[in-house]
Design an enzyme around this catalytic site. Structure first.
Site, PDB file in Angstrom:
ATOM      1  N   CYS A 102       1.783   8.108   2.681  1.00 35.12           N
ATOM      2  CA  CYS A 102       1.936   8.499   4.083  1.00 35.12           C
ATOM      3  C   CYS A 102       2.232   7.301   4.987  1.00 35.12           C
ATOM      4  O   CYS A 102       2.066   7.402   6.207  1.00 35.12           O
ATOM      5  CB  CYS A 102       0.676   9.201   4.573  1.00 35.12           C
ATOM      6  N   CYS A 126      -5.619  10.541  11.374  1.00 42.07           N
ATOM      7  CA  CYS A 126      -6.074  11.172  10.134  1.00 42.07           C
ATOM      8  C   CYS A 126      -7.118  12.245  10.391  1.00 42.07           C
ATOM      9  O   CYS A 126      -7.337  13.117   9.557  1.00 42.07           O
ATOM     10  CB  CYS A 126      -6.631  10.127   9.182  1.00 42.07           C
ATOM     11  N   CYS A 148      -5.416  17.268   3.543  1.00 43.20           N
ATOM     12  CA  CYS A 148      -5.680  16.134   2.642  1.00 43.20           C
ATOM     13  C   CYS A 148      -6.564  15.092   3.324  1.00 43.20           C
ATOM     14  O   CYS A 148      -7.519  14.591   2.732  1.00 43.20           O
ATOM     15  CB  CYS A 148      -4.348  15.515   2.206  1.00 43.20           C
ATOM     16  N   CYS A 149      -6.257  14.784   4.592  1.00 42.13           N
ATOM     17  CA  CYS A 149      -7.089  13.817   5.322  1.00 42.13           C
ATOM     18  C   CYS A 149      -8.510  14.344   5.503  1.00 42.13           C
ATOM     19  O   CYS A 149      -9.473  13.574   5.466  1.00 42.13           O
ATOM     20  CB  CYS A 149      -6.476  13.511   6.691  1.00 42.13           C
ATOM     21  N   CYS A 200      -2.739   5.286   3.676  1.00 48.31           N
ATOM     22  CA  CYS A 200      -2.500   5.645   2.280  1.00 48.31           C
ATOM     23  C   CYS A 200      -1.031   5.452   1.912  1.00 48.31           C
ATOM     24  O   CYS A 200      -0.137   5.637   2.735  1.00 48.31           O
ATOM     25  CB  CYS A 200      -2.897   7.099   2.048  1.00 48.31           C
TER      26      CYS A 200
HETATM   27  S1  SF4 Z   1      -3.252   9.518   4.775  1.00 42.55           S
HETATM   28 FE1  SF4 Z   1      -2.041  10.851   3.377  1.00 42.55          FE
HETATM   29  S2  SF4 Z   1      -2.845  10.569   1.296  1.00 42.55           S
HETATM   30 FE2  SF4 Z   1      -4.324   9.642   2.768  1.00 42.55          FE
HETATM   31  S3  SF4 Z   1      -5.825  11.227   3.062  1.00 42.55           S
HETATM   32 FE3  SF4 Z   1      -4.315  11.483   4.718  1.00 42.55          FE
HETATM   33  S4  SF4 Z   1      -2.707  12.892   3.933  1.00 42.55           S
HETATM   34 FE4  SF4 Z   1      -4.014  12.228   2.195  1.00 42.55          FE
END
Ligand code: SF4
Length: 246
Positions: A208, A231, A123-124, A205
Site C-alpha cells: 500500500c 489506516c 485489512c487495516c 505496508c
Molecule cells: S496498510 Fe495495506 S497491508 Fe497494511 S494493514 Fe492497511 S491495507 Fe493492510
C-alpha cells in the site's frame, strides 16, 4: 498536573494542556507526559517509518524504558523491520512490543493474505486497529509522531487530544515543520530509513506504499489513488463502525 487523573473535566484539562504546550519544545512535552502526567501509564506507538527516529530519539532521552508499540502487520517492507531493530539498538529502547494480528482473526478475515487488495479498510482494521486496541489496554495515554505538515487531514492536529476510549493522545511533534524534522536528523546524526533514499516520504505496508511524487503531500504515496488517507488507528468513528460491521 503531576500524576493527573482524567475525569469529567477532561475537555478543560486538554485545553489547559494545549495552552501549556504552546511554550514547550517537543522534548519538554514528552517529559511532561511521560514523567509527570502519566508515569508508568503511557506508551509510544511507532511505525519505524521515514521520520520515526526523531521522536524515538527524544523518548530515549526522557525515559528509554517507556513502552514502544510497533504494529507488525505482516505486510511491512523488510527494510522497516531491519530499521526497527537498528533504532532499538541505537537508542537502547528496552520495552519495544511488536504486536501482530490475532491468528484466528487473521485466518477468518484474510485467509489468503490478499484482503488489502480487496478492502484496505478491513485489512487495516484487522492488522492495525484491533491489535492496537489490545496493546493499549491498561494505558491511560499514548504518544504518536503525527505532524500537521503531513497533509490536509492532519493540518489542525493538536498536541493533546482524547481518543474514543478516553485515553489521551500526545502529539509532541504536531507543530514541527518538515525542515525542523530534517534538521533533527542532521543535528543528532540519526540514521535514515533506507527507503527514503528511494523516494519514499511516508512508509507503511509494502502493498500500500509507493514513493512520493514531486509536489505531493508527504503521505500521498500511501494507498495512492484509493481516496484512503489513514489506516484507521487515528479515526475513532471508523473503528467503531468496523467493530459493529465485523
Ligand atoms: S496498510 Fe495495506 S497491508 Fe497494511 S494493514 Fe492497511 S491495507 Fe493492510
Amino acid at each position: 498536573m503531576d500524576g493527573m487523573k482524567w475525569g469529567q473535566d477532561e475537555g478543560d484539562l486538554i485545553r489547559v494542556l494545549e495552552a501549556t504546550a504552546l511554550g514547550m519544545s517537543a522534548e519538554e512535552i514528552l517529559e511532561l507526559a511521560v514523567r509527570r502526567l502519566f508515569p508508568g501509564r503511557i506508551a509510544l506507538v511507532s511505525s519505524f517509518g521515514a521520520e520515526s527516529a526523531v521522536l524515538l530519539h527524544l523518548l530515549a532521552k526522557v525515559d528509554r524504558r517507556t513502552p514502544v508499540i510497533f504494529l507488525d502487520t505482516g505486510k511491512h517492507f523488510p527494510e522497516t523491520l531491519a530499521y526497527r531493530d537498528r533504532l532499538v539498538a541505537r537508542f537502547g529502547l528496552s520495552d519495544v512490543r511488536s504486536v501482530a494480528p490475532d491468528g484466528d482473526e487473521l485466518r477468518r478475515g484474510d485467509p489468503d493474505g490478499t484482503l488489502n487488495a480487496r478492502d484496505a479498510d478491513a485489512c487495516c482494521t484487522l492488522r492495525k486497529v484491533w491489535p492496537l486496541d489490545g496493546a493499549l489496554a491498561g494505558f491511560a495515554a499514548w504518544i504518536t509522531g503525527r505532524k500537521r505538515f503531513q497533509g490536509r487531514t492532519r493540518a489542525a492536529l493538536p498536541v493533546f487530544e482524547e481518543d474514543d476510549a478516553g485515553r489521551i493522545k500526545v502529539n509532541p511533534l504536531a507543530r514541527q515543520s518538515a525542515a525542523e524534522i530534517a534538521a533533527s536528523f542532521a543535528r543528532f546524526g540519526l540514521p535514515a530509513h533506507p527507503l527514503t533514499a528511494l523516494g519514499y516520504s511516508s512508509i507503511g505496508c509494502l502493498p500500500c506504499t509507493r514513493p512520493g511524487l514531486e509536489g505531493e503531500d508527504e503521505r500521498s504515496g500511501r494507498w495512492a489513488g484509493s481516496g484512503k488517507t489513514e489506516c484507521g488507528i487515528h479515526l475513532s468513528r471508523y473503528r467503531r463502525e468496523a467493530r459493529q460491521a465485523g
